[in-house]
Structure formats: structure tokens, C-alpha cells
Write a protein that holds these residues in place. Structure first.
Motif, mmCIF file in Angstrom:
data_model
loop_
_atom_site.group_PDB
_atom_site.id
_atom_site.type_symbol
_atom_site.label_atom_id
_atom_site.label_comp_id
_atom_site.label_asym_id
_atom_site.label_seq_id
_atom_site.Cartn_x
_atom_site.Cartn_y
_atom_site.Cartn_z
ATOM 1 N N PRO A 177 0.830 -1.217 0.000
ATOM 2 C CA PRO A 177 0.000 0.000 0.000
ATOM 3 C C PRO A 177 0.862 1.263 0.000
ATOM 4 C CG PRO A 177 -0.750 -1.553 1.679
ATOM 5 C CD PRO A 177 0.516 -2.103 1.129
ATOM 6 N N ASP A 178 1.918 1.257 0.785
ATOM 7 C CA ASP A 178 2.910 2.334 0.745
ATOM 8 C C ASP A 178 4.247 1.757 1.171
ATOM 9 O OD1 ASP A 178 3.413 2.868 3.703
ATOM 10 O OD2 ASP A 178 1.246 3.096 3.605
ATOM 11 N N SER A 179 5.271 2.582 1.096
ATOM 12 C CA SER A 179 6.626 2.049 1.303
ATOM 13 C C SER A 179 6.871 1.526 2.709
ATOM 14 C CB SER A 179 7.655 3.130 0.960
ATOM 15 O OG SER A 179 7.489 4.231 1.829
ATOM 16 N N GLN A 180 6.054 1.940 3.672
ATOM 17 C CA GLN A 180 6.268 1.546 5.063
ATOM 18 C C GLN A 180 5.289 0.477 5.547
ATOM 19 O OE1 GLN A 180 8.915 2.881 6.759
ATOM 20 N NE2 GLN A 180 9.398 3.963 4.860
ATOM 21 N N THR A 181 4.315 0.114 4.700
ATOM 22 C CA THR A 181 3.281 -0.827 5.131
ATOM 23 C C THR A 181 3.368 -2.119 4.330
ATOM 24 O OG1 THR A 181 1.854 1.078 5.558
ATOM 25 C CG2 THR A 181 0.802 -1.089 5.545
ATOM 26 N N ASP A 182 3.494 -3.242 5.048
ATOM 27 C CA ASP A 182 3.580 -4.530 4.370
ATOM 28 C C ASP A 182 2.245 -4.895 3.727
ATOM 29 O OD1 ASP A 182 6.199 -4.887 5.130
ATOM 30 O OD2 ASP A 182 5.665 -5.858 7.025
ATOM 31 N N SER A 183 2.339 -5.589 2.603
ATOM 32 C CA SER A 183 1.138 -6.087 1.934
ATOM 33 C C SER A 183 0.849 -7.490 2.445
ATOM 34 C CB SER A 183 1.356 -6.110 0.417
ATOM 35 O OG SER A 183 0.393 -6.929 -0.206
ATOM 36 N N PHE A 184 -0.401 -7.778 2.791
ATOM 37 C CA PHE A 184 -0.745 -9.132 3.241
ATOM 38 C C PHE A 184 -0.736 -10.105 2.068
ATOM 39 C CE2 PHE A 184 -3.811 -12.543 3.965
ATOM 40 C CZ PHE A 184 -3.300 -13.089 5.127
ATOM 41 N N THR A 185 -1.245 -9.659 0.938
ATOM 42 C CA THR A 185 -1.349 -10.573 -0.207
ATOM 43 C C THR A 185 -0.020 -10.772 -0.927
ATOM 44 O OG1 THR A 185 -2.066 -8.705 -1.521
ATOM 45 C CG2 THR A 185 -3.781 -10.154 -0.660
ATOM 46 N N HIS A 186 0.849 -9.774 -0.879
ATOM 47 C CA HIS A 186 2.155 -9.886 -1.536
ATOM 48 C C HIS A 186 3.257 -9.495 -0.543
ATOM 49 C CE1 HIS A 186 -0.719 -9.312 -4.889
ATOM 50 N NE2 HIS A 186 0.024 -10.237 -5.457
ATOM 51 N N PRO A 187 3.507 -10.361 0.431
ATOM 52 C CA PRO A 187 4.501 -10.001 1.459
ATOM 53 C C PRO A 187 5.935 -10.081 0.924
ATOM 54 C CG PRO A 187 3.743 -12.243 1.794
ATOM 55 C CD PRO A 187 2.944 -11.696 0.655
ATOM 56 N N THR A 188 6.773 -9.186 1.421
ATOM 57 C CA THR A 188 8.208 -9.296 1.129
ATOM 58 C C THR A 188 8.784 -10.408 2.008
ATOM 59 O OG1 THR A 188 8.734 -7.646 2.795
ATOM 60 C CG2 THR A 188 8.430 -6.857 0.545
ATOM 61 N N LEU A 189 9.965 -10.856 1.658
ATOM 62 C CA LEU A 189 10.559 -11.972 2.401
ATOM 63 C C LEU A 189 10.801 -11.598 3.862
ATOM 64 C CD1 LEU A 189 11.625 -14.833 2.261
ATOM 65 C CD2 LEU A 189 13.852 -13.928 1.615
ATOM 66 N N SER A 245 9.120 -9.570 5.681
ATOM 67 C CA SER A 245 7.875 -9.568 6.458
ATOM 68 C C SER A 245 7.365 -10.991 6.694
ATOM 69 C CB SER A 245 6.803 -8.723 5.764
ATOM 70 O OG SER A 245 6.448 -9.285 4.521
ATOM 71 N N VAL A 246 7.761 -11.933 5.821
ATOM 72 C CA VAL A 246 7.380 -13.331 6.032
ATOM 73 C C VAL A 246 8.155 -13.930 7.206
ATOM 74 C CG1 VAL A 246 7.464 -15.652 5.021
ATOM 75 C CG2 VAL A 246 6.692 -13.730 3.635
ATOM 76 N N VAL A 247 9.446 -13.631 7.252
ATOM 77 C CA VAL A 247 10.271 -14.249 8.307
ATOM 78 C C VAL A 247 10.217 -13.466 9.614
ATOM 79 C CG1 VAL A 247 11.860 -15.272 6.627
ATOM 80 C CG2 VAL A 247 12.398 -13.048 7.628
ATOM 81 N N ASP A 248 9.663 -12.275 9.574
ATOM 82 C CA ASP A 248 9.628 -11.430 10.760
ATOM 83 C C ASP A 248 8.992 -12.116 11.975
ATOM 84 O OD1 ASP A 248 10.595 -8.822 11.471
ATOM 85 O OD2 ASP A 248 8.507 -8.331 11.926
ATOM 86 N N PRO A 249 7.785 -12.719 11.835
ATOM 87 C CA PRO A 249 7.193 -13.388 13.007
ATOM 88 C C PRO A 249 8.030 -14.556 13.502
ATOM 89 C CG PRO A 249 5.580 -13.149 11.215
ATOM 90 C CD PRO A 249 6.917 -12.780 10.654
ATOM 91 N N LEU A 250 8.712 -15.240 12.579
ATOM 92 C CA LEU A 250 9.536 -16.386 12.983
ATOM 93 C C LEU A 250 10.709 -15.928 13.840
ATOM 94 C CD1 LEU A 250 9.653 -18.254 9.532
ATOM 95 C CD2 LEU A 250 8.100 -18.678 11.446
ATOM 96 N N LEU A 251 11.280 -14.774 13.490
ATOM 97 C CA LEU A 251 12.455 -14.287 14.214
ATOM 98 C C LEU A 251 12.094 -13.674 15.571
ATOM 99 C CD1 LEU A 251 14.481 -12.767 11.264
ATOM 100 C CD2 LEU A 251 14.984 -14.819 12.549
ATOM 101 N N ALA A 252 10.798 -13.547 15.830
ATOM 102 C CA ALA A 252 10.388 -13.075 17.153
ATOM 103 C C ALA A 252 10.681 -14.137 18.206
ATOM 104 C CB ALA A 252 8.904 -12.732 17.141
ATOM 105 N N GLU A 253 10.790 -15.378 17.770
ATOM 106 C CA GLU A 253 11.112 -16.481 18.672
ATOM 107 C C GLU A 253 12.616 -16.483 18.962
ATOM 108 O OE1 GLU A 253 11.292 -19.575 21.047
ATOM 109 O OE2 GLU A 253 9.373 -18.781 20.324
#
Lengths: 68, 225
Positions: B168-180, B182-190
Motif C-alpha cells: 500500500p505504501d513504502s512503510q506498510t507490508d502487503s498481506f497478499t504480496h509479502p516481502t521476504l 515480512s514473512v520471516v519477521d514473526p519467525l524471528l520473534a522467537e
């Protein structure tokens, strides 16, 4: 949701391709394919590539691991 | 040896390097790749990433000036040999576990991930660079099939870029087209998984530094320096 799954699937496919290429280079029949390490070592024959790769490694870790 | 050919007259070869165009570095892949990535970071409006990539390009250009009088790195080479793989692996694990104990968005994490890069950069800037100037043999070309690796890397970057452009904008991740990231971000919270990733990252860095510092095997010079 389908678009999300498709997008993530492409990342997975690229990751699998990376592992597959490395496997092919190490144990596959085509000995002409160099390993990733050999390719990087060859790329690092240039000073600019040495610095570029090192800074890319640094940035990638910093960018992915920190929650900036 | 340079490009597989023996260097008969070392002084002449050094003089040749010193007189060649300074801007020849622009024809090498590193600077164009960094500048291309810089354009994307400017579009992302991420100040830290912009600064890092500007610094990277500047470091390569400035280093090009410095490499006239390289300092021998035999001491560093010997130190790395003495440390050995097991010590480096153990040190990386301890460092990663300690780092994972702290929050990802805290200053400890930022500083902790900056230190290895600064150390590596310092080691590299002390290292004599050119195979010609150090009397090292340039590694043999791995053959045309090496291109599969950059093809894979560029494909990855283009897919990441395509995902970024659909945000949607340069600072907001897209749910339908996530960058890599943003995909690994929740995993690295562990913390456990994060420490594993940090160990892998550190070991890649150690491999890079050792590869650069050790370099290819030394070639015999036919004339004294």
C-alpha cells in the motif's frame, strides 16, 4: 489469501532451487556447476566484490534480524 | 600469477595497477549493484539502509585509493589459523544466544549486530587486496555454469521487488504480496530461532573474512620485490 500463498510459494521454490543447485554442484552428474562457495570465492577475486559482499552480509543480517 | 599468467616483473605490474584508471572500479559489478539497490532503498524511504548503501559505495571508492600500499596480513592469517573452526563456532553460538536474550528492537540488538560487521570491515581494510600486489594466485574461473547462481539471486531480488511495489505504501507490508523480510519477521520473534539465524549469519561472516584474508594460495614470484 491465494495471492499470499502464491507469493510465499515462490520464495520457497527459490529456496529449494538454491539447495538443489548446491546439491547438483556437489553430488550431481554435472561437474561443471560450481558450488556457491566456489562461485563466491571466484567473485571475491576483486577487491570491490570483497567489500561489496561483506557489506551485503552485514546489512542483510542487520536488516532481517533487528526489528527496526 | 595474474589471470593465470606469471608476473615476471613485479615492479612493472605494480606500476601498471597504479596508472590504470581509478574509475575502472565502476565497471566492476559491486558499484552498479549497490547503486541499483540504493534506488530501491530511497523508494522505501529507509534512512538507515540508504546510509549503509551510500557508505558501502563510498567505502569501495575510498578503498580504491588506499590500496596503493597494502599492509601484510600474515599476523591476522596466523591468528585465524590459531583460533580454529571450533573456537569460532563456539564463540558464534555464545554470541548469538546472548544476543537473542535481548529484544530485537532494542539498542543491544542493533549494537550487537553492528559489532561483527565493524570487526569484519576492519579486518578486510587491513588486508592486502590485489592478487597482483600480494603475490597471490587468482582463483581459477569456475566455468560458465556459475551464472546459475546470480540468475537465482536476481530472480529472488525481482520477486522481492515485485512484492514491495504492491505494498500500500513504502512503510506498510502487503498481506497478499509479502516481502521476504515480512514473512520471516514473526519467525524471528522467537528467541531460539533467532539465535540459530544469528549463528548462521555469524558463520557466513567468518567464512567470508577467512576466505578474503586467507585468499588463494601464494604464487611464486620470479623476481624479488
Amino acid at each position: 489469501v491465494i495471492s499470499r500463498v502464491l507469493t510465499i510459494s515462490v520464495y520457497v521454490v527459490i529456496g529449494v532451487a538454491l539447495v538443489g543447485l548446491e546439491w547438483a554442484a556437489r553430488v550431481g552428474t554435472t561437474r561443471q556447476l560450481p558450488t556457491l562457495a566456489a562461485t563466491l570465492q571466484w567473485a571475491m577475486r576483486r577487491r570491490s566484490s570483497q567489500l561489496g559482499l561483506l557489506l551485503a552480509w552485514w546489512w542483510l543480517g542487520w536488516h532481517v534480524i533487528t526489528a527496526s | 600469477m595474474v589471470g593465470g599468467h606469471p608476473v615476471d616483473d613485479y615492479e612493472t605490474a605494480v606500476e601498471q595497477i597504479e596508472t590504470e584508471s581509478y574509475w575502472r572500479v565502476l565497471r566492476e559489478p559491486a558499484i552498479p549493484i549497490i547503486l541499483t539497490a540504493l534506488v530501491v532503498h530511497i523508494a522505501r524511504r529507509n534512512g538507515a539502509d540508504i546510509a549503509i548503501f551510500v557508505f558501502a559505495a563510498a567505502a569501495i571508492l575510498v578503498d580504491r585509493r588506499w590500496q596503493r600500499d597494502p599492509t601484510p596480513s600474515e599476523t591476522l592469517r596466523a591468528a585465524l589459523d590459531t583460533l580454529g573452526a571450533r573456537v569460532l563456532l563456539l564463540a558464534s553460538c555464545v554470541y548469538a544466544v546472548v544476543l537473542a536474550l535481548f529484544p530485537r528492537d532494542g539498542w543491544v540488538s542493533v549494537v550487537g549486530l553492528s559489532i561483527p560487521g565493524l570487526v569484519a570491515l576492519t579486518l578486510l581494510l587491513r588486508k592486502p587486496d590485489s592478487p597482483l600486489l600480494t603475490g597471490l594466485e587468482a582463483p581459477a574461473s569456475p566455468g560458465a555454469a556459475w551464472r546459475w547462481w546470480p540468475v537465482l539471486g536476481v530472480t529472488m531480488c525481482l520477486w522481492e521487488l515485485a512484492s514491495f511495489l504492491q505494498q500500500p505504501d513504502s512503510q506498510t507490508d502487503s498481506f497478499t504480496h509479502p516481502t521476504l523480510s515480512s514473512v520471516v519477521d514473526p519467525l524471528l520473534a522467537e528467541p531460539v530461532l533467532r539465535s540459530v539465524v544469528v549463528v548462521c549469519w555469524l558463520l557466513v561472516g567468518v567464512w567470508l573474512v577467512c576466505g578474503i584474508v586467507s585468499g588463494p594460495r601464494r604464487a611464486q614470484r620470479s623476481t624479488s620485490q
